[in-house]
Design a protein around this motif. Structure first.
Motif, PDB file in Angstrom:
ATOM      1  N   LYS A 327       0.809  -1.220   0.000  1.00 61.44           N
ATOM      2  CA  LYS A 327       0.000   0.000   0.000  1.00 61.44           C
ATOM      3  C   LYS A 327       0.847   1.276   0.000  1.00 61.44           C
ATOM      4  O   LYS A 327       0.319   2.369  -0.161  1.00 61.44           O
ATOM      5  N   SER A 328       2.155   1.127   0.197  1.00 61.21           N
ATOM      6  CA  SER A 328       3.039   2.295   0.148  1.00 61.21           C
ATOM      7  C   SER A 328       3.237   2.742  -1.287  1.00 61.21           C
ATOM      8  O   SER A 328       3.272   1.928  -2.217  1.00 61.21           O
ATOM      9  N   LYS A 329       3.416   4.047  -1.476  1.00 61.37           N
ATOM     10  CA  LYS A 329       3.569   4.607  -2.810  1.00 61.37           C
ATOM     11  C   LYS A 329       5.022   4.643  -3.271  1.00 61.37           C
ATOM     12  O   LYS A 329       5.310   5.102  -4.381  1.00 61.37           O
ATOM     13  N   GLY A 330       5.960   4.206  -2.414  1.00 64.74           N
ATOM     14  CA  GLY A 330       7.352   4.272  -2.833  1.00 64.74           C
ATOM     15  C   GLY A 330       8.299   3.609  -1.858  1.00 64.74           C
ATOM     16  O   GLY A 330       7.887   2.902  -0.935  1.00 64.74           O
ATOM     17  N   HIS A 331       9.595   3.874  -2.062  1.00 61.70           N
ATOM     18  CA  HIS A 331      10.650   3.280  -1.250  1.00 61.70           C
ATOM     19  C   HIS A 331      11.400   4.331  -0.419  1.00 61.70           C
ATOM     20  O   HIS A 331      12.459   4.040   0.136  1.00 61.70           O
ATOM     21  N   SER A 332      10.869   5.531  -0.314  1.00 56.82           N
ATOM     22  CA  SER A 332      11.606   6.632   0.307  1.00 56.82           C
ATOM     23  C   SER A 332      11.870   6.390   1.791  1.00 56.82           C
ATOM     24  O   SER A 332      11.022   5.859   2.517  1.00 56.82           O
ATOM     25  N   ILE A 333      13.048   6.801   2.222  1.00 53.48           N
ATOM     26  CA  ILE A 333      13.439   6.776   3.634  1.00 53.48           C
ATOM     27  C   ILE A 333      13.934   8.169   3.997  1.00 53.48           C
ATOM     28  O   ILE A 333      14.761   8.753   3.286  1.00 53.48           O
ATOM     29  N   ARG A 334      13.412   8.718   5.099  1.00 50.10           N
ATOM     30  CA  ARG A 334      13.820  10.046   5.571  1.00 50.10           C
ATOM     31  C   ARG A 334      14.224   9.926   7.042  1.00 50.10           C
ATOM     32  O   ARG A 334      13.417   9.512   7.871  1.00 50.10           O
ATOM     33  N   ILE A 335      15.465  10.312   7.350  1.00 51.61           N
ATOM     34  CA  ILE A 335      15.998  10.147   8.708  1.00 51.61           C
ATOM     35  C   ILE A 335      16.560  11.484   9.178  1.00 51.61           C
ATOM     36  O   ILE A 335      17.428  12.077   8.516  1.00 51.61           O
ATOM     37  N   GLY A 336      16.071  11.952  10.332  1.00 48.27           N
ATOM     38  CA  GLY A 336      16.569  13.197  10.891  1.00 48.27           C
ATOM     39  C   GLY A 336      17.746  12.998  11.819  1.00 48.27           C
ATOM     40  O   GLY A 336      18.659  13.829  11.871  1.00 48.27           O
ATOM     41  N   ALA A 337      17.731  11.904  12.576  1.00 49.32           N
ATOM     42  CA  ALA A 337      18.809  11.648  13.526  1.00 49.32           C
ATOM     43  C   ALA A 337      18.861  10.159  13.832  1.00 49.32           C
ATOM     44  O   ALA A 337      17.869   9.435  13.711  1.00 49.32           O
ATOM     45  N   PHE A 338      20.040   9.722  14.236  1.00 45.88           N
ATOM     46  CA  PHE A 338      20.218   8.367  14.736  1.00 45.88           C
ATOM     47  C   PHE A 338      20.238   8.417  16.255  1.00 45.88           C
ATOM     48  O   PHE A 338      20.716   9.389  16.862  1.00 45.88           O
ATOM     49  N   LEU A 339      19.706   7.388  16.867  1.00 46.24           N
ATOM     50  CA  LEU A 339      19.539   7.336  18.304  1.00 46.24           C
ATOM     51  C   LEU A 339      20.475   6.299  18.902  1.00 46.24           C
ATOM     52  O   LEU A 339      20.270   5.094  18.739  1.00 46.24           O
ATOM     53  N   PHE A 340      21.514   6.754  19.574  1.00 47.66           N
ATOM     54  CA  PHE A 340      22.395   5.877  20.319  1.00 47.66           C
ATOM     55  C   PHE A 340      23.056   6.680  21.429  1.00 47.66           C
ATOM     56  O   PHE A 340      22.544   7.755  21.798  1.00 47.66           O
ATOM     57  N   GLU A 341      24.137   6.193  22.008  1.00 46.02           N
ATOM     58  CA  GLU A 341      24.691   6.814  23.218  1.00 46.02           C
ATOM     59  C   GLU A 341      26.062   7.428  22.990  1.00 46.02           C
ATOM     60  O   GLU A 341      26.837   6.962  22.153  1.00 46.02           O
ATOM     61  N   LYS A 342      26.357   8.445  23.772  1.00 50.65           N
ATOM     62  CA  LYS A 342      27.714   8.978  23.845  1.00 50.65           C
ATOM     63  C   LYS A 342      28.556   8.054  24.711  1.00 50.65           C
ATOM     64  O   LYS A 342      28.074   7.528  25.709  1.00 50.65           O
TER      65      LYS A 342
END
Length: 343
Positions: A327-342
């Motif tokens: 049902k998705s119209k495409g393959h797009s991926i949008r990422i603002g930040a990665f979540l991990f630790e200092k």
């Protein structure tokens, strides 16, 4: 310290909120603000609005520094009771505790309170039957460990419904989000605590949870852009300064990270695709950044890729899959930040 004492010490009081859509909306916040302005006319109150709809405490612990603590709050309300879910209870306990420890490290004098909101299911399956939702118990135990109040506005709302005989949806039209009248019931319980509670927070040297996420951070995805991953010219729906994006099947991201978990601060859109990933050369797994809500609207959200890693350095490889929801119209991926630790 009582809230009234804080108001005597400072003229301008910064009130920090972090949570999901119930907090992003102003239905209870507006009533709290109105009450405080009337009760303390010589003070000014500034809201720090850190709500992001549909997101759990795991995203909250990664963004609380930027979205709330960097604005010097005098009191912080933390609300994730209906967005956290029991299948990731350990992760969310680590996240809730991480927000406490981050806040007190930033300023040990900050007042903190957890807010436990309600939902129709919480009332019908738990409170009306004399029991308590599992996540509410979990959050309350974390708060209790530090002698922090758990303001259970959901239970207060349940008691109100029992007393009044009103229908739940008179106050929660969609079964989750309060209208102004529902927000007033929530706010009354919060303001009762502000009037009467005496904070004496016990900042324990040792965390209650193993691998508590007090070093969780946002790592901007724009630092990882490449040939097939471009940096947007716009914000990520107003919640992040920018994001990287690609719709190219096979577009890959590969880097080292540190910590006991890994996630994405991303968008779920009508044309979002699937992302394949492997950590430390292990089995290739797939996560979809499309769900049925995308049929109605696009939104900012987060995706948890790994939650029970050994707390050390790891290597991740991510690739846009050729597969996607039909049902998705495409393959797009949008990422603002990665979540991990200092480290």
């Amino acid at each position: 310290m009582r809230f009234s004492e804080l108001c005597k010490k400072k003229k301008v009081i910064n009130i920090g909120y972090i949570g999901g859509s119930i907090t992003e909306d102003d239905k209870y916040r507006s009533h709290v603000l109105k009450y405080l302005e009337a009760k303390y006319p010589e003070n000014s109150f500034v809201e720090i609005k850190g709500g992001v709809s549909g997101t759990p405490s795991y995203l909250g612990v990664h963004r609380i520094d930027r979205d709330v603590l960097n604005h010097d709050p005098d009191i912080v309300f933390i609300e994730f009771s209906v967005n956290d879910y029991s299948s990731e209870m350990n992760l969310f306990e680590r996240s809730m505790e991480g927000m406490i420890r981050k806040t007190l490290k930033k300023n040990p004098n900050t007042l903190i309170a957890f807010i436990g909101t309600g939902a129709e299911g919480y009332l019908t399956y738990y409170y009306f039957k004399g029991s308590t939702p599992e996540m509410v118990i979990s959050h309350a135990e974390i708060a209790s460990y530090y002698n922090i109040p758990y303001i259970n506005v959901g239970k207060a709302f349940s008691d109100y419904i029992v007393r009044s005989g009103d229908e739940i949806k008179k106050y929660l039209p969609d079964g989750i989000h309060p209208n102004s009248a529902g927000g007033k019931i929530y706010a009354d319980e919060i303001c009762n605590y502000l009037d009467n509670y005496d904070w004496n927070i016990d900042f324990k040297a040792e965390p209650k949870t193993v691998n508590t996420l007090e070093n969780a951070s946002l790592f901007m995805a724009s630092d990882y852009a490449g040939d097939l991953w471009k940096i947007s010219e716009d914000t990520m729906m107003g919640k992040n300064p920018d994001y990287i994006y690609s719709e190219q099947v096979g577009a890959t991201l590969e880097f080292d990270f540190f910590g006991s978990s890994f996630g994405l601060y991303c968008t779920f859109d009508s044309n979002s695709g699937d992302l394949e990933f492997s950590i430390d050369g292990g089995e290739v797994e797939t996560v979809s950044l499309w769900d049925t809500f995308c049929l109605s609207f696009d939104r900012v959200s987060c995706s948890i890729l790994a939650s029970e890693l050994e707390r050390k350095s790891h290597h991740i490889v991510m690739k846009i899959s050729e597969n996607k929801n039909e049902k998705s119209k495409g393959h797009s991926i949008r990422i603002g930040a990665f979540l991990f630790e200092k480290e």
